[in-house]
Design an enzyme around this catalytic site. Structure first.
Site, mmCIF file in Angstrom:
data_model
loop_
_atom_site.group_PDB
_atom_site.id
_atom_site.type_symbol
_atom_site.label_atom_id
_atom_site.label_comp_id
_atom_site.label_asym_id
_atom_site.label_seq_id
_atom_site.Cartn_x
_atom_site.Cartn_y
_atom_site.Cartn_z
ATOM 1 N N LYS A 201 25.671 43.115 39.939
ATOM 2 C CA LYS A 201 26.632 43.997 40.614
ATOM 3 C C LYS A 201 26.753 45.210 39.706
ATOM 4 O O LYS A 201 27.231 45.099 38.571
ATOM 5 C CB LYS A 201 27.972 43.281 40.746
ATOM 6 C CG LYS A 201 29.118 44.153 41.244
ATOM 7 C CD LYS A 201 30.387 43.318 41.437
ATOM 8 C CE LYS A 201 31.573 44.143 41.871
ATOM 9 N NZ LYS A 201 32.772 43.311 42.123
ATOM 10 N N GLU B 76 33.242 48.735 41.913
ATOM 11 C CA GLU B 76 34.534 48.218 41.457
ATOM 12 C C GLU B 76 34.640 48.230 39.928
ATOM 13 O O GLU B 76 35.080 47.256 39.314
ATOM 14 C CB GLU B 76 34.777 46.810 41.997
ATOM 15 C CG GLU B 76 34.823 46.766 43.505
ATOM 16 C CD GLU B 76 35.258 45.417 44.079
ATOM 17 O OE1 GLU B 76 36.095 45.430 44.981
ATOM 18 O OE2 GLU B 76 34.784 44.375 43.619
ATOM 19 N N ASP C 177 33.792 44.163 53.879
ATOM 20 C CA ASP C 177 33.954 43.095 52.895
ATOM 21 C C ASP C 177 34.373 41.755 53.500
ATOM 22 O O ASP C 177 35.548 41.388 53.421
ATOM 23 C CB ASP C 177 34.996 43.532 51.858
ATOM 24 C CG ASP C 177 35.009 42.625 50.650
ATOM 25 O OD1 ASP C 177 34.102 41.798 50.538
ATOM 26 O OD2 ASP C 177 35.931 42.750 49.819
ATOM 27 N N GLU D 92 38.134 34.009 51.241
ATOM 28 C CA GLU D 92 38.977 35.064 50.689
ATOM 29 C C GLU D 92 39.822 35.736 51.768
ATOM 30 O O GLU D 92 40.994 36.038 51.546
ATOM 31 C CB GLU D 92 38.091 36.114 49.995
ATOM 32 C CG GLU D 92 38.866 37.310 49.489
ATOM 33 C CD GLU D 92 37.994 38.360 48.802
ATOM 34 O OE1 GLU D 92 36.776 38.139 48.654
ATOM 35 O OE2 GLU D 92 38.548 39.402 48.407
HETATM 36 O O1 GCW Z 1 35.591 41.077 48.200
HETATM 37 C C1 GCW Z 1 35.682 41.701 46.999
HETATM 38 C C2 GCW Z 1 36.525 40.774 46.212
HETATM 39 C C3 GCW Z 1 36.255 40.826 44.725
HETATM 40 C C4 GCW Z 1 34.739 40.617 44.535
HETATM 41 C C5 GCW Z 1 34.014 41.750 45.227
HETATM 42 C C6 GCW Z 1 32.504 41.589 45.155
HETATM 43 C C7 GCW Z 1 33.612 39.483 42.769
HETATM 44 O O2 GCW Z 1 37.874 41.035 46.491
HETATM 45 O O3 GCW Z 1 36.993 39.812 44.123
HETATM 46 O O4 GCW Z 1 34.393 40.561 43.174
HETATM 47 O O5 GCW Z 1 34.345 41.759 46.590
HETATM 48 O O6 GCW Z 1 31.934 41.061 46.101
HETATM 49 O O7 GCW Z 1 31.913 42.007 44.182
#
Ligand code: GCW
Length: 666
Positions: free
Chosen positions: A270, A274, A347, A375
């Site tokens: 990744k 973020e 997401d 989630e």
């Molecule tokens: O959905 C979001 C989540 C994060 C996650 C991110 C990702 C691992 O809230 O917690 O981080 O995606 O997929 O990288």
């Protein structure tokens, strides 16, 4: 002597089989509840297999414990490259023949035979061949080195880093067996928000210990890496992928890993998302970063899964980011890089259209990433069977390669001869006794494995198998519970965010509703209003050519369908359009009334699920019955919470009453 040997043989079988049979009904056995046979019903012969092959020995042992269908002949045929890690099964008189090119193919075949036996399906006389739809079928664990799991709702991490490599929890073996039984052949052990520490020698030895356990089950180990590791761990001035020292650092790190784990799978990354480091920190592209790692791995046959989930502050529509960043890089990635793309452009929402990247970049290998951990679907409290969501994505028409160019076809092995194919899912597994927190969440792990093996199976068939193996084959139970499972995802969409609404979740934890959420000065794309755009005129995100233009990222044939309210599927209407409160829906209701009905319907259906489940009491064991009953109680409470919160909030904008025949908000 012969008697002693025979006694020994039975003793081994008893020791291996009995503990599984006697364990309490706490869900720990997952779908692996094969009843043991009293005494061998047939013989199991291995032809052309090495006696030291542990996978083959395991396959034989499983049959000897549980198979009741007569003699079986297992034959390794290395010339059958066409089978990949699949197999061929045929029947001659009362003998079953299994042929595979590799021993793991034999193991998969054995689990298939046992599944047919357990579900009462019977073995087709004509025989058949099974070849997996994807080469790499991988679970992604978002497990941290301190034992916590990001977005994990089933307890702490299975991996006990403190005890490894010296102490091996028995659950590692059980994990391997469960995955092998559904064809999962790869695991990424740690969180994509990765700590550099995992690449330290002291951790690599622990990773090796796990790889040594999983090898027998045909599972390769991968790890998530932190792109800044050369700087963080190696003390280099930077982690720039074009810096020779950095390249050298990765090469020697990879060499060190393969010296410990000769069949190591590779890296998941990744980057520049973020807040994670990545090549863009040095003005380089995703391709520069991925290729550097790919070059280090390629002498050993390793693979890079490079994530396309990029999410950082932007003034433009968040849904467009990945496509905008990656499409210009098409064709620039090495052959051992696979772009790992989340199923939707935002997401893991309860419903999204498929990610437009999956219909783009024809010269780049792409793989799907699903999320098993719930989630955005009520954590491990809500019963939501995800196979229908997976199938909806896989069967989505991209038009990328003309009609029939579904997401499945864009990513699986059917059209990509030569290139490795893969499919991933974020695991929902933890230390909880029942592994996944909710007994029914086990079905999502199971469904992912089955679809990764064969993406043309139906949600109903998978549910049917799972129920029979996990609970019982009693018709009453199977039929009612299957129906409930098949409806459950749509029901969750209804009580959470129907008609294409998305991201109305409470900030940070994502459990309950918070459509009103606002943090003064915070990033707009963290605020639910950014996604629903409710105002006195209407509701929804305008992604048409008059709005964010995200719709133009799809193939023109689809762009036309999605871009027009009259052709856009209603279940995605508010994803692509801002629609007036009085817009006429197909049902004849206005948008407002339809919204009220959908939310209400979601709630009523969960109540119906409770009643259905209550009627199932007599068919199954008490502990699991009560546990699911209690979870359904939580789900019903939450569904009401969602309905009331969302309808009362949106009512401030629609300024219309909730239809008189619906349940009043609490
Ligand atoms: O959905 C979001 C989540 C994060 C996650 C991110 C990702 C691992 O809230 O917690 O981080 O995606 O997929 O990288």
């Amino acid at each position: 002597m012969r008697y002693i040997m025979r006694f020994h043989f039975y003793l081994v079988i008893i020791l291996y089989c009995v503990p599984t049979a006697l364990r309490a009904e706490d869900g720990s056995q997952l779908w692996l509840r094969f009843s043991k046979q009293e005494k061998p019903v047939g013989t199991v012969q291995i032809i052309k297999g090495k006696s030291t092959d542990v996978t083959l020995a395991l396959a034989k042992q499983e049959l000897e414990c549980y198979w009741k269908g007569g003699d079986v002949i297992l034959k390794l045929d290395p010339s059958r490259k066409d089978l990949k890690d699949g197999y061929q099964i045929s029947q001659h008189e009362n003998q079953v023949y299994v042929i595979a090119g590799q021993s793991v193919g034999i193991l998969y075949a054995v689990y298939h035979l046992l599944r047919l036996q357990e579900t009462g399906a019977g073995i087709p006389r004509s025989g058949w061949v099974e070849i997996p739809a994807y080469d790499i079928r991988v679970l992604n664990h978002w497990d941290n080195l301190d034992g916590t799991i990001e977005r994990g709702y089933a307890g702490h991490s299975l991996w006990n880093w403190e005890e490894l490599p010296n102490k091996l929890s028995p659950r590692y073996e059980q994990y391997g067996r469960a995955n092998a039984s559904i064809g999962i052949n790869a695991t990424v052990l740690n969180n994509v928000n990765a700590s550099s520490d995992l690449l330290k020698k002291e951790y690599l030895i622990k990773v090796k210990a796990l790889a040594d356990v999983f090898r027998k089950y045909g599972i390769k180990v991968y790890v998530s890496i932190n792109f800044s590791a050369p700087k963080n761990l190696g003390g280099l001035a930077n982690s720039d992928p074009l810096n020779k020292d950095v390249q050298h650092w990765w090469k020697s790190k990879v060499k060190e890993i393969y010296a410990l784990i000769p069949d190591f799978g590779g890296f998941l990354v990744k980057a520049n998302s973020e807040g994670q480091p990545g090549p863009q920190d040095y003005g380089r592209t995703h391709a520069d970063g991925a290729n550097m790692l790919a070059d280090a791995l390629s002498p050993y046959g390793g693979t890079v899964f490079w994530r396309a989930f990029v999410y950082h502050p932007t003034k433009d529509d968040r849904a467009k980011q990945a496509y905008r960043e990656f499409v210009p890089l098409d064709g620039q990635f090495r052959d051992n890089v696979i772009l790992q793309v989340k199923n939707g452009p935002i997401d893991f929402q309860p419903r999204e259209p498929f990610n437009p990247l999956l219909g783009a970049m024809p010269n780049t290998a792409k793989m799907l990433e699903f999320q098993l951990t719930q989630e955005y679907l009520g954590f491990s409290n809500h019963l939501v069977y995800l196979a229908p969501l997976f199938k909806e994505v896989l069967d989505s028409e991209t038009y990328a390669t003309g009609k029939g160019g579904t997401v499945a076809k864009q990513t699986d092995s059917s059209r990509h001869s030569g290139r490795k194919t893969a499919i991933a899912a974020v695991a929902n597994i933890g230390l909880d006794t029942n592994w996944t927190g909710h007994h029914f969440a086990q079905a999502n792990w199971y469904a992912f494995g089955r679809l990764a093996w064969n993406n043309s199976l139906s949600s109903a068939q998978i549910a049917d198998e799972w129920i029979r193996m996990t609970f019982t084959g009693v018709k009453e139970f199977v039929e009612h519970v299957k129906k409930l499972m098949l409806e459950s995802r749509e029901v969750a969409v209804d009580y959470m965010m129907p008609l294409g609404l998305h991201h109305l979740f409470a900030f940070e934890h994502h459990y309950g509703p918070e459509p009103w959420g606002d943090i003064p000065g915070g990033r707009p794309d963290w605020m639910p209003w950014y996604y629903h755009n409710a105002d006195t005129l209407g509701l929804g995100f305008d992604r048409t050519v008059n709005g964010s233009r995200a719709v133009t990222q799809y193939n023109p044939s689809l762009d036309k369908i999605y871009g027009n309210t009259s052709t856009c599927p209603e279940n995605l209407l508010l994803w692509f359009h801002h629609v007036s409160w009085n817009y006429r829906m197909n049902s004849g209701n206005t948008l407002w009334t339809e919204l009220c009905f959908r939310y209400d319907h979601g709630v009523q259906k969960v109540r119906e699920f409770q009643k259905v489940w209550d009627r199932m009491e007599k068919y199954i064991d008490r502990p699991r019955f009560l546990a699911v009953q209690a979870k359904l109680r939580i789900q019903a409470r939450d569904a009401v919470w969602w309905k009331d919160a969302c309808l009362q909030y949106f009512q401030c904008f629609s300024r219309q009453p909730i239809p008189y025949n619906l349940e009043r908000p609490i």
